[in-house]
Design a protein around this motif. Structure first.
Motif, short mmCIF file in Angstrom:
data_model
loop_
_atom_site.label_atom_id
_atom_site.label_comp_id
_atom_site.label_asym_id
_atom_site.label_seq_id
_atom_site.Cartn_x
_atom_site.Cartn_y
_atom_site.Cartn_z
N LYS A 292 60.27 26.19 18.16
CA LYS A 292 58.95 25.57 18.15
C LYS A 292 58.47 25.30 19.57
N ARG B 196 52.01 29.37 23.98
CA ARG B 196 50.59 29.14 23.66
C ARG B 196 49.89 28.37 24.78
N GLN B 197 50.55 27.34 25.29
CA GLN B 197 49.92 26.53 26.32
C GLN B 197 49.89 27.25 27.67
N GLU C 108 55.22 26.89 21.52
CA GLU C 108 54.19 26.01 22.09
C GLU C 108 54.06 26.24 23.59
#
Length: 279
Positions: free
Chosen positions: A72, A79-80, A76
């Protein structure tokens, strides 16, 4: 990676906003300034989101390393990272638009950020390491945003001795055209055995933000110097004096000041809109 000794924050941008507020601009110039300042503030927030994700990754026995992110956290972080470099590119575009809007100061207009970076780094004689940092960040974002122009790539999270922060690395097979390795990528990564055949580490977002906002400070300094000299509301300023105001040595920029909030946010005030002569 450029050596980091000072870290820009919201107060850095506050200083630019306050100096610009002393001058008179037309409606189009005001909007260009406003949009650039907002883009810089947004970039700072996107920068800090990445480090907030890293803070959630548990440390290992070796204090130099983390125990590694979960699936996870990896997702993330990716994505960031994409979000950060999209914001980086849009902030660079806003600076280019600011230069175009103040044609009387710069006399230039660019439709692409590559030529803009070449011109602006030459104009301000940026040291080579800073030029390389700006260009590497632009090229990294280009792979993320335009996959049709590059060989297919995979991504992973990694860290190694010369870049110990957990970060994203893009890697993939060599292309078949004249440029089998994407511009800015490498083939000699410390972990090339795990990530063949080419590799592109995400530039450090703290360093990338510092360098881009240094460029912003120089652009605002030239605007300040040119318009102060032409304004009846302000004393004449040389470029050197303008840079001293925009890039104040008194601005809090230590690592401990990194998350210093904007004066306008703290006071819940609107945009600065003062016009007075400098003392």
């Amino acid at each position: 990676m450029v050596q980091i000794s000072r870290i820009v924050n919201e107060r850095t941008v506050d200083g630019w906003q306050l100096e610009m507020a002393r001058l008179k601009f037309n409606r189009f110039e005001e909007v260009a300034i406003q949009n650039t300042l907002e883009a810089c503030r947004h970039l700072l927030k996107r920068r800090d989101v990445l480090d907030a994700i890293r803070d959630e990754i548990p440390p290992s026995v070796n204090p130099k390393w983390s125990a590694g992110p979960t699936d996870k956290q990896q997702t993330e972080l990716y994505r960031q990272t994409v979000s950060y470099f999209d914001t980086y590119y849009s902030t660079l575009s806003q600076l280019s638009g600011l230069v175009a809007r103040f044609s009387g100061v710069f006399g230039k207009n660019f439709s692409d950020n590559g030529p803009f970076l070449k011109w602006v780094t030459d104009r301000f004689e940026l040291p080579q390491p800073l030029q390389e940092e700006l260009e590497k960040s632009r090229l990294f974002r280009a792979i993320l945003a335009h996959p049709q122009q590059f060989p297919p790539y995979d991504w992973a999270t990694t860290a190694f001795d010369s870049y110990p922060n957990v970060h994203i690395v893009l890697w993939g097979p060599l292309g078949r055209g004249a440029k089998p390795v994407p511009e800015g990528a490498r083939t000699d990564h410390p972990l090339a055995v795990r990530f063949p055949d080419w590799q592109f580490d995400a530039p450090d977002e703290v360093s990338a933000t510092n360098v881009l906002l240094t460029l912003g400070a120089l652009v605002f300094s030239d605007i300040l110097s040119a318009r102060a000299s032409a304004s009846s509301f302000a004393s004449n300023l040389t470029v050197e004096q303008a840079r001293t105001r925009i890039m104040s040595a008194d601005s809090p920029m230590s690592p401990a000041d990194r998350h210093t909030r904007s004066l306008f946010e703290i006071a819940e005030a609107g945009p600065a809109s003062v016009t007075k002569e400098w003392k």
